[in-house]
Design a protein around this motif. Structure first.
Motif, PDB file in Angstrom:
ATOM      1  N   GLY A  39       0.569  -0.450 -14.793  1.00  0.00           N
ATOM      2  CA  GLY A  39      -0.851  -0.533 -14.447  1.00  0.00           C
ATOM      3  C   GLY A  39      -1.369  -1.950 -14.347  1.00  0.00           C
ATOM      4  N   ALA A  40      -0.492  -2.916 -14.185  1.00  0.00           N
ATOM      5  CA  ALA A  40      -0.928  -4.310 -14.059  1.00  0.00           C
ATOM      6  C   ALA A  40      -1.808  -4.480 -12.829  1.00  0.00           C
ATOM      7  N   ASP A  41      -2.698  -5.448 -12.880  1.00  0.00           N
ATOM      8  CA  ASP A  41      -3.609  -5.700 -11.763  1.00  0.00           C
ATOM      9  C   ASP A  41      -2.820  -6.080 -10.516  1.00  0.00           C
ATOM     10  N   ARG A  42      -3.097  -5.389  -9.440  1.00  0.00           N
ATOM     11  CA  ARG A  42      -2.340  -5.605  -8.205  1.00  0.00           C
ATOM     12  C   ARG A  42      -2.474  -7.028  -7.697  1.00  0.00           C
ATOM     13  N   ASP A  43      -3.699  -7.498  -7.506  1.00  0.00           N
ATOM     14  CA  ASP A  43      -3.895  -8.812  -6.903  1.00  0.00           C
ATOM     15  C   ASP A  43      -3.322  -9.925  -7.773  1.00  0.00           C
ATOM     16  N   ALA A  44      -3.526  -9.820  -9.077  1.00  0.00           N
ATOM     17  CA  ALA A  44      -3.022 -10.854  -9.983  1.00  0.00           C
ATOM     18  C   ALA A  44      -1.488 -10.868  -9.982  1.00  0.00           C
ATOM     19  N   SER A  45      -0.884  -9.682  -9.948  1.00  0.00           N
ATOM     20  CA  SER A  45       0.577  -9.602  -9.946  1.00  0.00           C
ATOM     21  C   SER A  45       1.160 -10.203  -8.682  1.00  0.00           C
ATOM     22  N   LEU A  46       0.532  -9.923  -7.550  1.00  0.00           N
ATOM     23  CA  LEU A  46       1.042 -10.455  -6.288  1.00  0.00           C
ATOM     24  C   LEU A  46       0.825 -11.966  -6.203  1.00  0.00           C
ATOM     25  N   GLU A  47      -0.312 -12.451  -6.679  1.00  0.00           N
ATOM     26  CA  GLU A  47      -0.556 -13.893  -6.661  1.00  0.00           C
ATOM     27  C   GLU A  47       0.463 -14.622  -7.533  1.00  0.00           C
ATOM     28  N   LEU A  96       9.967 -10.196  -6.971  1.00  0.00           N
ATOM     29  CA  LEU A  96       9.303  -9.168  -6.172  1.00  0.00           C
ATOM     30  C   LEU A  96       9.271  -7.846  -6.932  1.00  0.00           C
ATOM     31  N   LEU A  97      10.405  -7.461  -7.497  1.00  0.00           N
ATOM     32  CA  LEU A  97      10.451  -6.213  -8.252  1.00  0.00           C
ATOM     33  C   LEU A  97       9.639  -6.303  -9.540  1.00  0.00           C
ATOM     34  N   ASN A  98       9.665  -7.453 -10.179  1.00  0.00           N
ATOM     35  CA  ASN A  98       8.835  -7.612 -11.384  1.00  0.00           C
ATOM     36  C   ASN A  98       7.372  -7.342 -11.070  1.00  0.00           C
ATOM     37  N   ALA A  99       6.901  -7.880  -9.956  1.00  0.00           N
ATOM     38  CA  ALA A  99       5.497  -7.701  -9.589  1.00  0.00           C
ATOM     39  C   ALA A  99       5.189  -6.245  -9.249  1.00  0.00           C
ATOM     40  N   LEU A 100       6.010  -5.649  -8.395  1.00  0.00           N
ATOM     41  CA  LEU A 100       5.731  -4.276  -7.968  1.00  0.00           C
ATOM     42  C   LEU A 100       5.895  -3.281  -9.108  1.00  0.00           C
ATOM     43  N   ASN A 101       6.936  -3.452  -9.913  1.00  0.00           N
ATOM     44  CA  ASN A 101       7.127  -2.530 -11.029  1.00  0.00           C
ATOM     45  C   ASN A 101       6.035  -2.669 -12.072  1.00  0.00           C
ATOM     46  N   ALA A 102       5.525  -3.878 -12.250  1.00  0.00           N
ATOM     47  CA  ALA A 102       4.412  -4.058 -13.186  1.00  0.00           C
ATOM     48  C   ALA A 102       3.184  -3.286 -12.704  1.00  0.00           C
ATOM     49  N   ILE A 103       2.948  -3.317 -11.408  1.00  0.00           N
ATOM     50  CA  ILE A 103       1.786  -2.604 -10.847  1.00  0.00           C
ATOM     51  C   ILE A 103       1.933  -1.100 -11.016  1.00  0.00           C
ATOM     52  N   VAL A 104       3.101  -0.559 -10.606  1.00  0.00           N
ATOM     53  CA  VAL A 104       3.237   0.904 -10.553  1.00  0.00           C
ATOM     54  C   VAL A 104       3.647   1.536 -11.880  1.00  0.00           C
ATOM     55  N   LEU A 105       4.277   0.762 -12.756  1.00  0.00           N
ATOM     56  CA  LEU A 105       4.772   1.346 -14.001  1.00  0.00           C
ATOM     57  C   LEU A 105       3.916   1.012 -15.209  1.00  0.00           C
ATOM     58  N   ASP A 154       0.835  -1.207   0.000  1.00  0.00           N
ATOM     59  CA  ASP A 154       0.000   0.000   0.000  1.00  0.00           C
ATOM     60  C   ASP A 154       0.869   1.256   0.000  1.00  0.00           C
ATOM     61  N   VAL A 155       1.897   1.277   0.839  1.00  0.00           N
ATOM     62  CA  VAL A 155       2.792   2.439   0.897  1.00  0.00           C
ATOM     63  C   VAL A 155       3.576   2.563  -0.404  1.00  0.00           C
ATOM     64  N   TYR A 156       4.140   1.461  -0.841  1.00  0.00           N
ATOM     65  CA  TYR A 156       4.995   1.443  -2.041  1.00  0.00           C
ATOM     66  C   TYR A 156       4.218   1.938  -3.258  1.00  0.00           C
ATOM     67  N   THR A 157       3.068   1.342  -3.508  1.00  0.00           N
ATOM     68  CA  THR A 157       2.286   1.728  -4.685  1.00  0.00           C
ATOM     69  C   THR A 157       1.627   3.079  -4.488  1.00  0.00           C
ATOM     70  N   GLY A 158       1.312   3.417  -3.232  1.00  0.00           N
ATOM     71  CA  GLY A 158       0.667   4.700  -2.959  1.00  0.00           C
ATOM     72  C   GLY A 158       1.553   5.877  -3.299  1.00  0.00           C
ATOM     73  N   LEU A 159       2.858   5.758  -3.066  1.00  0.00           N
ATOM     74  CA  LEU A 159       3.779   6.834  -3.408  1.00  0.00           C
ATOM     75  C   LEU A 159       3.772   7.103  -4.911  1.00  0.00           C
ATOM     76  N   TYR A 160       3.672   6.050  -5.697  1.00  0.00           N
ATOM     77  CA  TYR A 160       3.552   6.231  -7.147  1.00  0.00           C
ATOM     78  C   TYR A 160       2.195   6.822  -7.509  1.00  0.00           C
ATOM     79  N   ALA A 161       1.145   6.299  -6.887  1.00  0.00           N
ATOM     80  CA  ALA A 161      -0.203   6.785  -7.200  1.00  0.00           C
ATOM     81  C   ALA A 161      -0.349   8.264  -6.893  1.00  0.00           C
TER      82      ALA A 161
END
Length: 410
Positions: A390-398, A379-388, A226-233
């Motif tokens: 727009g990949a789906d958060r839940d799907a990326s983390l799963e 881990l970085l692949n998932a988070l960077n996909a979300i924030v850079l 939440d914090v990590y992606t929130g800073l980008y958002a």
């Protein structure tokens, strides 16, 4: 990238197992003629030569780029011909040990007073030096993460003190990003896999469960995300992958970031005019407090060195608190010996005092073979996909959880 990393790890481990099965004798007891070969990571070869110039031991230093060490290790283990002494990043310790590249030291260090585990903080000796219950390395340099802020820029924008919590970081970053086009409040390195783990620890969570299994599927990790992606958002973080953190901090474009003591040295060297306009502060806290990363590197002895005594003598020499302090003066890398970390001269700099205090609550990343190439990368692949992207958060983390399933501390 996981497949490549896993393949490389499998190759190293397979070679190590073959060596272990084929080894019927211990390293040679007689010393060979010639210099002691030492692998030093990065560009510190000349500094290491200066450090050991008065050791009385002839040394040949080989500087190995950090990004070349996996390939060099694989080749050296396969041939059985490596250095005598080598520097090991903590995240590589399990990989080196499981490949059979490191000489167990438990029964060898008794005659070398500077190698006594009691000389090092409790969180350093043991967790950061042993694999499978065997000591296979000695702490050499320590590193931890703290919050760096341009206090002058914060004050100009009504922020009187560095943020003490992650919520405060997000609030301050949004204010600072509002300064205008091309201005940001915070910088997240897109290559820094430990950052979301530090956030998880600060939220009171762990990334390894009670049974030793790597496990990120927890409420605390979700809070960190939440914090990590929130800073980008919030628009508080630059999205270009080639952003230079030192230049961004010096210019004021990104006046807050988490980094290690090397950043402080870089600022002091490249921008002395900022003296008094920046400071280091403890890592922002969550519900679990201010929990940072204990990183750095160890030194180990190659498994079949024919200069075992000389290698241990040099290891003892560079582990002396005075030599560790000399290394800090040469490189800005913090010591590991308690006596050096508590040195009054070292701690006379208030920023350095922040580093050494932060080490008291810092934690070591799990000692898992291939951690960088598997866990860190995915881990970085998932988070960077979300924030850079727009990949789906839940799907990326799963998908991330599935890729690291089955990894465990050994």
């Amino acid at each position: 990238m996981k497949r490549a990393a896993t393949t490389a790890l499998a190759a190293v481990t397979a070679v190590g197992v073959a060596l272990a099965l084929g080894a019927c004798s211990s390293p040679a007891e007689t010393e060979a003629d010639g210099p002691l070969t030492v692998w030093v990571m990065g560009d510190s070869g000349a500094n290491f030569e200066a450090l050991v110039a008065d050791s009385g031991i002839e040394v040949e230093v080989v500087a190995v780029p950090w990004d070349a060490i996996d390939e060099k290790l694989t080749t050296a283990v396969a041939s059985g011909s490596g250095p005598d002494l080598l520097q090991i990043g903590l995240s590589k310790l399990a990989t080196f040990a499981e490949a059979g590249a490191l000489l167990p030291l438990d029964d060898l260090i008794g005659d070398y007073p500077n190698l006594d585990p009691a000389n090092f903080p409790a969180g350093v000796s043991g967790a950061a030096t042993a694999v499978g219950g065997e000591i296979v390395s000695i702490p050499w340099t320590s590193d931890t993460r703290v919050l760096f802020t341009r206090t002058d820029i914060l004050a100009e924008n009504g922020i009187d003190a560095p943020p003490a919590t992650w919520d405060e970081v997000r609030e301050a970053a949004e204010i600072l990003a509002g300064r205008g086009e091309g201005q940001y409040g915070y910088y997240i390195p897109q290559w820094d896999a430990p950052l979301p783990i530090e956030m998880t620890w600060s939220m009171g969570g762990e990334v390894v469960d009670a049974d030793g299994n790597v496990d990120f599927d927890t409420p605390e990790f979700q809070a960190a995300v939440d914090v990590y992606t929130g800073l980008y958002a919030d628009g508080s973080v630059p999205t270009n992958g080639d952003f230079d953190q030192t230049q961004g901090f010096v210019s004021g474009v990104a006046p807050m970031l988490v980094s290690g003591p090397y950043l402080g040295r870089g600022i002091a060297d490249s921008a002395p005019e900022l003296d008094g306009k920046w400071q280091a502060s403890p890592l922002p806290a969550g519900d679990g407090g201010s929990i940072s990363l204990f990183a750095g590197s160890n030194l180990g002895v190659w498994f079949n060195t024919d200069q075992q005594t000389a290698a241990l003598e040099l290891l003892d020499y560079v582990s002396d608190p005075a030599q560790q302090l000399a290394w800090y003066e040469l490189t800005g890398e913090l010591p590991t010996a308690s006596a050096a970390l508590e040195d009054d001269g070292l701690n006379s700099d208030p920023n350095v005092k922040v580093y050494t205090d932060q080490l008291s609550t810092a934690k070591v990343l799990p000692i898992v073979a291939g951690w960088d190439g598997i866990v860190g990368t995915e881990l970085l692949n998932a988070l960077n996909a979300i924030v850079l992207t727009g990949a789906d958060r839940d799907a990326s983390l799963e998908a991330f959880y599935a890729k690291i399933d089955g990894l465990a501390v050994k």
